[in-house]
Design a protein around this motif. Structure first.
Motif, mmCIF file in Angstrom:
data_model
loop_
_atom_site.group_PDB
_atom_site.id
_atom_site.type_symbol
_atom_site.label_atom_id
_atom_site.label_comp_id
_atom_site.label_asym_id
_atom_site.label_seq_id
_atom_site.Cartn_x
_atom_site.Cartn_y
_atom_site.Cartn_z
ATOM 1 N N ALA A 58 106.291 57.014 33.646
ATOM 2 C CA ALA A 58 107.436 56.136 32.754
ATOM 3 C C ALA A 58 107.580 54.926 32.932
ATOM 4 C CB ALA A 58 108.377 56.343 34.389
ATOM 5 N N ARG A 59 108.043 54.361 32.802
ATOM 6 C CA ARG A 59 108.117 53.045 33.059
ATOM 7 C C ARG A 59 109.236 52.216 32.714
ATOM 8 N NH1 ARG A 59 106.966 50.886 27.056
ATOM 9 N NH2 ARG A 59 107.302 52.944 26.566
ATOM 10 N N ILE A 60 109.379 50.843 33.962
ATOM 11 C CA ILE A 60 110.528 50.581 34.395
ATOM 12 C C ILE A 60 111.519 49.735 33.049
ATOM 13 C CG2 ILE A 60 111.663 48.407 35.826
ATOM 14 C CD1 ILE A 60 109.987 50.599 37.344
ATOM 15 N N VAL A 61 112.410 50.157 32.818
ATOM 16 C CA VAL A 61 113.334 49.621 31.680
ATOM 17 C C VAL A 61 114.461 48.787 31.992
ATOM 18 C CG1 VAL A 61 112.800 51.685 30.494
ATOM 19 C CG2 VAL A 61 114.913 51.700 31.907
ATOM 20 N N PHE A 62 114.631 48.517 33.716
ATOM 21 C CA PHE A 62 116.308 48.020 33.771
ATOM 22 C C PHE A 62 116.222 47.179 35.559
ATOM 23 C CE2 PHE A 62 120.147 48.703 36.376
ATOM 24 C CZ PHE A 62 120.772 47.288 35.158
ATOM 25 N N ALA A 63 116.414 46.088 35.385
ATOM 26 C CA ALA A 63 116.705 45.855 37.004
ATOM 27 C C ALA A 63 118.220 45.014 37.095
ATOM 28 C CB ALA A 63 115.765 44.769 36.643
ATOM 29 N N ASP A 64 118.716 45.985 38.055
ATOM 30 C CA ASP A 64 119.827 45.554 38.062
ATOM 31 C C ASP A 64 120.228 44.442 38.453
ATOM 32 O OD1 ASP A 64 122.742 46.119 38.899
ATOM 33 O OD2 ASP A 64 122.605 47.908 39.737
ATOM 34 N N PRO A 65 120.999 43.045 38.084
ATOM 35 C CA PRO A 65 121.309 41.693 38.988
ATOM 36 C C PRO A 65 121.801 41.802 40.648
ATOM 37 C CG PRO A 65 121.704 42.355 37.051
ATOM 38 C CD PRO A 65 121.302 43.160 37.347
ATOM 39 N N GLU A 66 123.201 43.324 40.224
ATOM 40 C CA GLU A 66 123.737 43.313 41.118
ATOM 41 C C GLU A 66 122.995 44.050 42.101
ATOM 42 O OE1 GLU A 66 127.943 44.070 40.030
ATOM 43 O OE2 GLU A 66 127.439 42.653 38.338
ATOM 44 N N GLN A 67 122.601 44.689 42.351
ATOM 45 C CA GLN A 67 122.203 45.309 43.052
ATOM 46 C C GLN A 67 120.088 45.093 43.375
ATOM 47 O OE1 GLN A 67 123.094 47.609 45.954
ATOM 48 N NE2 GLN A 67 124.905 46.742 45.158
ATOM 49 N N ALA A 68 119.901 44.266 43.641
ATOM 50 C CA ALA A 68 118.060 44.097 43.601
ATOM 51 C C ALA A 68 117.044 44.600 44.028
ATOM 52 C CB ALA A 68 117.780 42.636 44.462
ATOM 53 N N SER A 69 117.187 45.892 44.589
ATOM 54 C CA SER A 69 116.391 46.699 45.048
ATOM 55 C C SER A 69 116.999 48.429 43.317
ATOM 56 C CB SER A 69 117.272 47.474 46.265
ATOM 57 O OG SER A 69 118.538 48.104 46.454
ATOM 58 N N HIS A 70 117.407 48.078 42.476
ATOM 59 C CA HIS A 70 117.969 49.158 42.383
ATOM 60 C C HIS A 70 117.670 48.655 40.894
ATOM 61 C CE1 HIS A 70 121.615 50.839 44.374
ATOM 62 N NE2 HIS A 70 120.970 50.484 45.419
ATOM 63 N N PHE A 71 116.517 50.166 40.190
ATOM 64 C CA PHE A 71 115.528 50.088 39.269
ATOM 65 C C PHE A 71 116.226 50.812 37.971
ATOM 66 C CE2 PHE A 71 114.043 47.536 42.363
ATOM 67 C CZ PHE A 71 113.360 45.885 41.760
ATOM 68 N N GLY A 72 116.200 50.813 36.681
ATOM 69 C CA GLY A 72 116.473 52.307 36.361
ATOM 70 C C GLY A 72 114.706 51.921 35.694
ATOM 71 N N ILE A 73 114.616 52.957 35.553
ATOM 72 C CA ILE A 73 112.701 53.665 35.027
ATOM 73 C C ILE A 73 113.422 55.153 33.610
ATOM 74 C CG2 ILE A 73 112.483 53.657 36.704
ATOM 75 C CD1 ILE A 73 111.844 56.931 36.374
ATOM 76 N N ALA A 74 112.441 55.207 32.568
ATOM 77 C CA ALA A 74 112.309 56.116 31.560
ATOM 78 C C ALA A 74 111.418 56.975 31.291
ATOM 79 C CB ALA A 74 112.409 55.315 30.306
ATOM 80 N N LEU A 75 110.871 58.610 31.902
ATOM 81 C CA LEU A 75 110.047 58.943 32.320
ATOM 82 C C LEU A 75 109.445 58.927 31.445
ATOM 83 C CD1 LEU A 75 111.492 62.297 33.445
ATOM 84 C CD2 LEU A 75 109.667 60.204 34.404
#
Length: 114
Positions: A72-89
């Motif tokens: 997968a690829r990391i497509v998003f980092a939540d600026p309000e929740q530093a530990s949350h990341f969106g991935i796309a398979l």
């Protein structure tokens, strides 16, 4: 976020999101991190990890519950929740162990995120 923007974002989703916490292991840049999912869909997930991930970075994701792995690829980092990341398979699939998957997860042609 205004209502119109929120509506547009919902319409851009390629498959239904399912809120579920599943233990995962992420291999990125030569390191292995533990984490869990927050929400998943056929095309990716929102992950929670203790260490940051780099947007644009390629990862290998391993789901403990199912024993399945996927790139997968990391497509998003939540600026309000530093530990949350969106991935796309890279290849959409149900690696999460969702036995009663939403209807739009079934019978879809394989589409690859690039």
């Amino acid at each position: 976020m205004d209502t119109l923007t929120a509506e547009r974002r919902r319409n851009l989703r390629r498959s239904t999101r399912v809120p579920i916490q599943v233990q995962i292991e992420v291999k990125a840049s030569g390191r292995t991190l533990s984490g869990e999912t927050v929400v998943v869909n056929l095309h990716g997930a929102l992950l929670k990890t203790l260490e940051p991930l780099e947007v644009g970075g390629q990862i290998t994701l391993h789901v403990s519950l199912t024993g399945k792995s996927a790139s997968a690829r990391i497509v998003f980092a939540d600026p309000e929740q530093a530990s949350h990341f969106g991935i796309a398979l890279d290849v959409p699939e149900n690696i999460w162990g969702i036995s009663l998957a939403p209807e739009d997860w079934e019978g879809r042609p394989t589409d690859v995120y690039r």
